[in-house]
Design an enzyme around this catalytic site. Sequence first.
Site, short mmCIF file in Angstrom:
data_model
loop_
_atom_site.label_atom_id
_atom_site.label_comp_id
_atom_site.label_asym_id
_atom_site.label_seq_id
_atom_site.Cartn_x
_atom_site.Cartn_y
_atom_site.Cartn_z
N GLU A 116 0.79 -1.28 0.05
CA GLU A 116 0.00 -0.04 -0.10
C GLU A 116 0.78 1.23 -0.11
O GLU A 116 0.55 2.31 -0.76
CB GLU A 116 -1.02 -0.10 1.12
CG GLU A 116 -2.04 -1.22 1.06
CD GLU A 116 -2.67 -0.91 2.40
OE1 GLU A 116 -4.02 -0.83 2.21
OE2 GLU A 116 -2.50 -1.45 3.64
N GLU A 136 -3.49 -10.06 3.79
CA GLU A 136 -4.47 -9.69 4.83
C GLU A 136 -5.57 -10.69 5.06
O GLU A 136 -6.10 -11.17 6.07
CB GLU A 136 -5.34 -8.41 4.26
CG GLU A 136 -4.51 -7.00 4.46
CD GLU A 136 -3.51 -7.02 3.37
OE1 GLU A 136 -3.02 -7.74 2.60
OE2 GLU A 136 -2.95 -5.66 3.64
#
Length: 261
Positions: A116, A136
């Site tokens: 990210e 995740e």
Amino acid sequence: MSTTTQTEALVTLDIEGNLAVITLNRPDKRNALSLRVVEQLRAAFESLPDTVRVAILAGRGTHFCAGLDLSELKETTAGEGVQHSFKWYEAFSKIQFGKVPVVCAMQGAVVGGGLELASAAHVRVADETTYFGLPEGQRGIFLGGGGSVRVSKLIGFSRVTEMMLTGHVLDAQEGKAINLAHYVTSEGQAMQKARELAARIASNAPLSNFAIMNALPLIAEQPMSHGLMTEALMASITQSAPEAKERVNAFLEKRAGKVSL
Ligand code: 1HE
């Protein structure tokens, strides 16, 4: 001139003339992003002096960034989680829409929040040890540092879905093939390549760099008619600057370099 600021040293800022090198400095924890690291990243990008024209974002050690510091999740409530994400958004926005273009030099793990973070930079250079993942799903959490937007814009939401569902990890070349890296170097050479690219970026007209960083992402989200109008306005502002006139004249008078491979 080179100066170094090492406030608490989780993130270091080195100024070398018109280049700033901002480095995640938590190699023992694989540069995992605690809130303190995110806060120091924001502060470093915000504090760049006006003499700086380009920045490199790097991670010390064998991994660029292992993502969110998972130890911070143990006690977090839902409300704190939202605030947490917004702190990341604020910091990463200082990278993507900050004062100068940012080149990211990567090695080893670029995973979860690390990806990210990298996706907020404008140019990404991976060495051949680099790998990209979004674990995740495995950790029982979700993207929370802007990746649903930024990584999806880079590689499409279908690939993000697949990486998150299956835990698919991509090597450097696979990452380059889908836009996660623009360049792949041999091991340990990402910083050298990033410096070379940064020097080229710094030699552009600052107003062009501003338009590239700020107008292009906006135009990409606008309907065509609005996008074309934004482009025309940006084109006319950049080309009427005295610096643009001088650069164009320099080419016409054979004082400037040609485009070459
Ligand atoms: C950490 C973290 C971390 C390492 N949070 N402490 N991110 C992940 O799921 C990636 C988790 N990390 C790993 O898979 C591996 O650490 C690596 C592949 C990155 C590196 O492996 P390795 O063998 O070089 O290091 P290590 O032995 O696993 O880790 C060294 C130390 O760093 C160890 O601590 P120590 O006290 O035992 O020495 C690890 O616990 C620590 N460490 N990664 C906390 N991430 C805004 S939402 C974003 C959501 C996400 O980012 S999810 C993805 C999270």
